[in-house]
Design an enzyme around this catalytic site. Structure first.
Site, PDB file in Angstrom:
ATOM      1  N   LYS A  37      37.997  35.813  36.909  1.00 55.72           N
ATOM      2  CA  LYS A  37      39.092  35.803  35.853  1.00 55.72           C
ATOM      3  C   LYS A  37      40.538  36.683  36.655  1.00 55.72           C
ATOM      4  CE  LYS A  37      37.283  39.467  33.134  1.00 55.72           C
ATOM      5  NZ  LYS A  37      36.807  39.944  31.687  1.00 55.72           N
ATOM      6  N   TYR A 256      64.668  59.103  37.693  1.00 51.99           N
ATOM      7  CA  TYR A 256      65.288  58.807  36.469  1.00 51.99           C
ATOM      8  C   TYR A 256      64.646  60.080  35.475  1.00 51.99           C
ATOM      9  CZ  TYR A 256      66.453  53.932  37.128  1.00 51.99           C
ATOM     10  OH  TYR A 256      67.114  52.846  37.659  1.00 51.99           O
TER      11      TYR A 256
END
Length: 364
Positions: A37, A256
């Site tokens: 999956k 940042y």
């Protein structure tokens, strides 16, 4: 041709096949199925699944119907189980693509039975909740099922499955409690093959194996017990090229928020990988120990916040200064993925399934 500013994700398919064979040995007499999956845990289901089939795997697990349809195009002969069950109105698609739903509610059982009785008997798995409290039939729901014995007519109960919550900790009492609950469920449900163990459950021993084990994380070289030394052969490595090197002086900040400030002169490198590539932004500014990657086997620390497309690392104390274009290993042979996950307070599964699509993917 890959661009020189592109990170590389290398997947060793021979190691994948070897890991499958190892899990087969660990499973004893039980069938060894594979969980593919989330696009093969982020490594590419289209490339992963055929290798596992060639290694002897015949039963595969996905989460969603669309994943099952995609896998059927890749593996025409495999048995494919869909963990989310049969969403309302989709039974015909399951028949068309020869998929086996894991029925998780009474409504799903009723819909599957109705479709089969109107067409032909088809196989499905019944998923039991043995204490995880996620999907499946708990004790009350099982009692409701057994109050309607005709509910099993017209379709084939090909498997009864459940899932362990704490198999990554072999000493956790939840393992034994779930094993007992699963056995209790099997005692009252119609006879069918059974599956309880995931990768970690397989390592708990033969009592947990039943007829089929479902191996996922250990196939991909990650540990199922939260210990990197328990992982099988690593099959994936992630490397990013250096784009630039910079000299900083005391008081200079990075990135940042200016969350890292140099206390003295230092050399940093800017690597071409960021949260847009699946490396979580929260990995930046780990305290007291920063995240560590490697260059030529030497550890380098992550500095400041991770940007969308880049990150900064400390090169100051390396014995030999790298050059632009040299590769920073995010995880791989020198920096195991389980170690990186532990540093980032996450799990290797999350790291793999978060991988973005911008990498130059190399399948060996």
């Amino acid at each position: 041709m890959a661009a020189s500013d592109q990170a590389e994700l290398t997947i060793d398919l021979a190691a994948l096949a070897a890991n499958y064979k190892t899990m087969q040995k660990n499973a004893g007499k039980a069938e060894t199925s594979a969980v593919v999956k989330a696009d093969g845990y982020g490594l590419g289901m289209a490339e992963i699944a055929p290798v596992l089939f060639d290694a002897g795997c015949r039963s595969f697990w996905v989460a969603q119907l669309n994943e099952g349809i995609a896998l059927r195009a890749i593996l025409p002969e495999a048995k494919i189980y869909v963990l989310n069950g049969v969403p309302s109105g989709t039974a015909a698609q399951f028949e068309t693509y020869d998929l086996r739903p894991c029925l998780v509610t009474l409504a799903q059982v009723e819909e599957w039975q109705s479709h089969c009785q109107a067409n032909k008997p088809l196989p499905a798995c019944l998923f039991v909740d043995s204490g995880f409290n996620r999907l499946g039939f708990g004790e009350i729901e099982i009692a409701d099922l057994m109050a309607r014995p005709d509910i099993f007519e017209g379709w084939e109960l090909c498997l009864i499955a459940s899932h362990l919550a704490c198999a990554d900790d072999p000493t956790h009492p939840m393992n034994g409690a779930q094993l007992e609950r699963f056995r209790n469920a099997l005692a009252v449900l119609p006879p069918a093959p059974a599956s309880l163990a995931n990768s970690g459950g397989t390592m708990l021993g033969a009592d947990y194996h039943f007829d089929m084990i479902r191996t996922g994380t250990m196939l991909y070289g990650c540990s199922a017990t939260a210990k990197e030394e328990d992982a099988l052969s690593p099959i994936a490595s992630l490397r990013a090229p250096l784009l630039q090197m910079r000299r900083l002086s005391a008081g200079d900040s990075i990135g940042y928020g200016a969350t890292f400030t140099a206390s003295g002169e230092m050399t940093i490198g800017i690597a071409s990988l960021g949260y847009g590539d699946g490396l979580s932004r929260h990995f930046g500014n780990q305290s007291p120990s920063p995240m560590r990657f490697t260059i030529d086997g030497q550890p380098v620390s992550l500095l400041g916040r991770i940007s969308m497309d880049s990150l900064a690392i400390d090169l100051t104390n390396l014995p030999q200064m790298p050059s632009v274009g040299d590769m920073v290993e995010i995880f791989g042979q020198d920096n195991p993925i389980d170690r990186l996950a532990q540093q980032g307070n996450t799990i290797s599964y999350e790291l793999l399934t978060s991988l973005g699509s911008r990498y130059n993917r190399i399948y060996k």
